[in-house]
Each structure stands twice: as C-alpha cells, then as structure tokens.
Design an enzyme around this catalytic site. Structure first.
Site, PDB file in Angstrom:
ATOM      1  N   GLY A  98      11.355 -12.773  -9.827  1.00 47.59           N
ATOM      2  CA  GLY A  98      11.407 -14.108  -9.256  1.00 47.59           C
ATOM      3  C   GLY A  98      10.117 -14.867  -9.537  1.00 47.59           C
ATOM      4  O   GLY A  98       9.115 -14.283  -9.947  1.00 47.59           O
ATOM      5  N   GLY A 146      13.575  -9.371  -9.263  1.00 45.97           N
ATOM      6  CA  GLY A 146      14.783 -10.193  -9.206  1.00 45.97           C
ATOM      7  C   GLY A 146      15.712  -9.974 -10.378  1.00 45.97           C
ATOM      8  O   GLY A 146      16.927 -10.153 -10.272  1.00 45.97           O
ATOM      9  N   GLU A 169       6.699  -4.155  -6.647  1.00 45.32           N
ATOM     10  CA  GLU A 169       6.344  -5.069  -5.547  1.00 45.32           C
ATOM     11  C   GLU A 169       5.254  -4.555  -4.617  1.00 45.32           C
ATOM     12  O   GLU A 169       4.561  -5.357  -3.978  1.00 45.32           O
ATOM     13  CB  GLU A 169       7.606  -5.396  -4.725  1.00 45.32           C
ATOM     14  CG  GLU A 169       8.595  -6.303  -5.425  1.00 45.32           C
ATOM     15  CD  GLU A 169       9.517  -5.572  -6.398  1.00 45.32           C
ATOM     16  OE1 GLU A 169      10.354  -6.229  -7.033  1.00 45.32           O
ATOM     17  OE2 GLU A 169       9.401  -4.327  -6.524  1.00 45.32           O
ATOM     18  N   ASP A 177      12.756  -5.395  -3.052  1.00 42.80           N
ATOM     19  CA  ASP A 177      13.877  -6.031  -2.349  1.00 42.80           C
ATOM     20  C   ASP A 177      15.105  -6.143  -3.256  1.00 42.80           C
ATOM     21  O   ASP A 177      15.390  -5.235  -4.008  1.00 42.80           O
ATOM     22  CB  ASP A 177      13.441  -7.381  -1.773  1.00 42.80           C
ATOM     23  CG  ASP A 177      13.051  -8.392  -2.837  1.00 42.80           C
ATOM     24  OD1 ASP A 177      12.637  -7.989  -3.944  1.00 42.80           O
ATOM     25  OD2 ASP A 177      13.153  -9.605  -2.563  1.00 42.80           O
TER      26      ASP A 177
END
Length: 365
Positions: A98, A146, A169, A177
């Site tokens: 992302g 992402g 991350e 996530d």
C-alpha cells in the site's frame, strides 16, 4: 460589418475554438492519468485488472482499491465473464504494498482516509476470497503487503522465478495485515510465524513451495499462459485449472532446487512455537547457530510493539474465519495509526524505494 471586422471576429472565434480544444484535451488527460493507476479491461472470456503504477512498484492507493472492488462486483455478476486475472504493469513488481507514505501523511490531516483505506482494502480482500468467478493472480516480481492481499485470497496464484514475497510490516511498526492473520498461521508448521515476525523474503519457486502460490510458471511463458486463458471459450473452473497445471508441469526453472528453509524447518517449528516474543528470542539465543543468530539480529531491529501484536494476531487468527480476522485487523490498524512506531518507521525511510528495508528499531524485546 467590414472585412477587417469580420477578420477580427473570425480570429476571436478560432482563438476560442483552440482554447476549448486545449481545455478538453487537458480534461481528458487528467481523467486518463487518474484512471491509469489501474486498468480494467474485458478481454475474451476474462476481466483483466492491471495495477498500473510501475514507477511506484504498483503500490495500491485508495482510488485503485475502490475501482477494483466496483469492477470485481460487476464482473462477478456478468454472465459473459468467466474468470478474472490480476497482474502488475512492468517487470519489477506485481504490487509492493500500500501507499504507506500517503497513510502516514494523512495522520494529522485526514483521519477519515486512514479509516477508509484500511476498511475498503479489507473489504476488497474478503471479496476476492468469496469471488464466485475463478480469480487468477500473476504474482510476478515483488509481491508484498497489500499486493499479497489482492492475490493470496484468490483461487489461483501464479509465481515465476522473479517473484519475491514478503510481509515486512514489523519493520515499520505495523503488522502483516490484509488477512495475514488468516493465511500465515495456516502455512506449514510455524513457517507463517517466522515469515511474519522476521519479514523474511521468499523468492521464485520457494513462493510456490511455501504455499503462497498455487502454481509456478517460467516467466518467459507467462504471456503465453495469459493468452491461452483469454482464448478459452466459456471455461469451467476445471478448464482453467487444467491450463494452469499444464504450464506448471512444463516449467523447469529451479525444479530440483530444495526449499530455501528446508534444512531449518524443524528448528523454525520449535523456536516459533513459543507463546511469547520473549520466549522466541530466548529460543534463538539458546540455539546459538549462525542461522538462529541471524534471525535474532533481524528481530532485534523490528518494532517491539509490532512483534508482540503480530504474534498475538497470528495465534488468534489461526482459529478464526477470514472475515473475523479482517475485523480484528481493522481494529488493530486503527490503533497502530494512532501510535508512534508506524509513523516513525515511515519517517525514517524504511520504504524509501518501496523495496530495500533498513530497520531503525534497535531496542530488544
């Protein structure tokens, strides 16, 4: 009106006309630029999604997420669309994650964007998982964060020798996530825990061997594979699987090469079975092997808070459904956005080039 007056009038009219043409061109240009972040096309029997930010390694923006979700839902209901293909523009990346810099910058200016992006990205991840049409992700090149979210939940994922998978991350004060709490603890043994906590990168055929990809295809054959998929006439899921299996079986690159972590898996399963980060660190210290100390060095540079969140996330997620995991991760994401580590990680430039990580967290857990 005399000849001179008529000439002046015509001159003004031509000038007005030229100005209008220029304005229309600029308007179209702006619209094209905005739409060009993601290309959504019907080709043959398929809907094709192309992440189109190669200069930024095809990182996802909120606008891209919204466009993909809306089109995915349309194709899902379209009787003439039999499969959906997602790929990245350029040869470097499928999708490196992302747009985290935009996220961090929105901290003080646009809290709603922070909420919207995570919520809508997770809704898209769930939509991919529950999609009624076969969904094929061509995960050639860098596939992180992402990018994993818009591929791993699909029915088919095709890696090449140039694929690079990672969930890095914990190096930026976040956690793996986009459903990481669901798919990572379901990998073989404690492999998912190891990948999540260390950000270790899998490359090429190892992405398939680990269970991230469902198929492996030599990069030089990827274009031919896509053409053969698009040429199918009203294909069933089985027809699509047959094409993928045929290409997979013919791909010989690194066929006999052992899995990069094969010799370490027994120890990884032992080290990362601990219920606390402190115990994992202790396990690595007590082992003392060069591989163990290498992982210890990596972990000690991660955000201590992220490590603890991630371990708990995976333990909880191992027994939850994907929707339940995504709800949990949304709540965690909003807590992280209000915290310090994520914004410090971005500020310090972990993802300056979206690929090379240089952790700045030096405190041990």
């Amino acid at each position: 009106m005399g000849l001179q007056g008529l000439c002046r009038l015509m001159s003004r009219f031509n000038s007005y006309k030229r100005t209008n043409i220029i304005l229309q061109h600029l308007k179209m240009s702006n619209h094209t630029d905005a739409a060009a972040e993601v290309l959504l096309e019907r080709k043959g029997c398929a809907g094709v999604i192309t992440l189109n930010r190669p200069r930024f390694l095809n990182t996802l923006t909120l606008g891209m997420i919204r466009q993909i979700y809306a089109q995915l839902k349309k194709w899902e209901q379209d009787p003439k669309t039999f499969l959906i293909i997602i790929k990245g523009a350029g040869e470097k990346a499928f999708c490196a994650g992302g747009d985290i810099r935009a996220l961090s910058e929105a901290r003080n200016t646009n809290q709603k964007m922070l909420q919207d992006l995570f919520r809508e990205e997770y809704i898209l991840n769930n939509a991919i998982d529950s999609c009624q049409k076969p969904y094929i992700a061509l995960i050639h090149g860098i596939t992180m964060g992402g990018g994993v979210g818009v591929s791993v939940h699909g029915q088919f994922r095709v890696a090449t020798e140039k694929s690079v998978f990672a969930m890095p991350e914990t190096a930026i004060g976040l956690f793996p996530d986009v459903g990481g709490g669901y798919f990572l603890p379901r990998l073989q043994g404690k492999l998912g825990y190891f990948l999540a906590l260390t950000g270790f990168r899998l490359k090429g055929r190892d992405v398939y061997t680990a269970g991230i990809a469902t198929h492996f295809v030599d990069f030089e054959k990827l274009g031919m594979l896509e053409e053969d998929l698009l040429a199918l006439k009203s294909p069933s899921k089985e027809n699509i699987a047959d094409v993928l299996e045929t290409y997979h079986a013919k791909s010989k690159t690194d066929q006999d090469k052992p899995f990069i972590l094969e010799e370490h898996m027994d120890k990884i399963n032992s080290w990362f079975s601990a219920n606390t980060v402190e115990q994992i660190v202790d396990n690595l210290q007590q082992d003392g092997s060069s591989f163990a100390l290498e992982q210890l060095k990596v972990i000690n540079k991660m955000s201590p808070t992220s490590l603890k969140i991630t371990l708990r996330q995976l333990m909880e997620g191992s027994s939850k459904t994907l929707p339940e995991v995504l709800i949990m991760e949304y709540r965690l994401s909003q807590a992280c956005m209000k915290g310090h580590d994520f914004h410090e990680g971005v500020r310090a430039g972990h993802f300056r080039n979206q690929y090379s990580l240089s952790p700045i967290f030096t405190c041990s857990v």
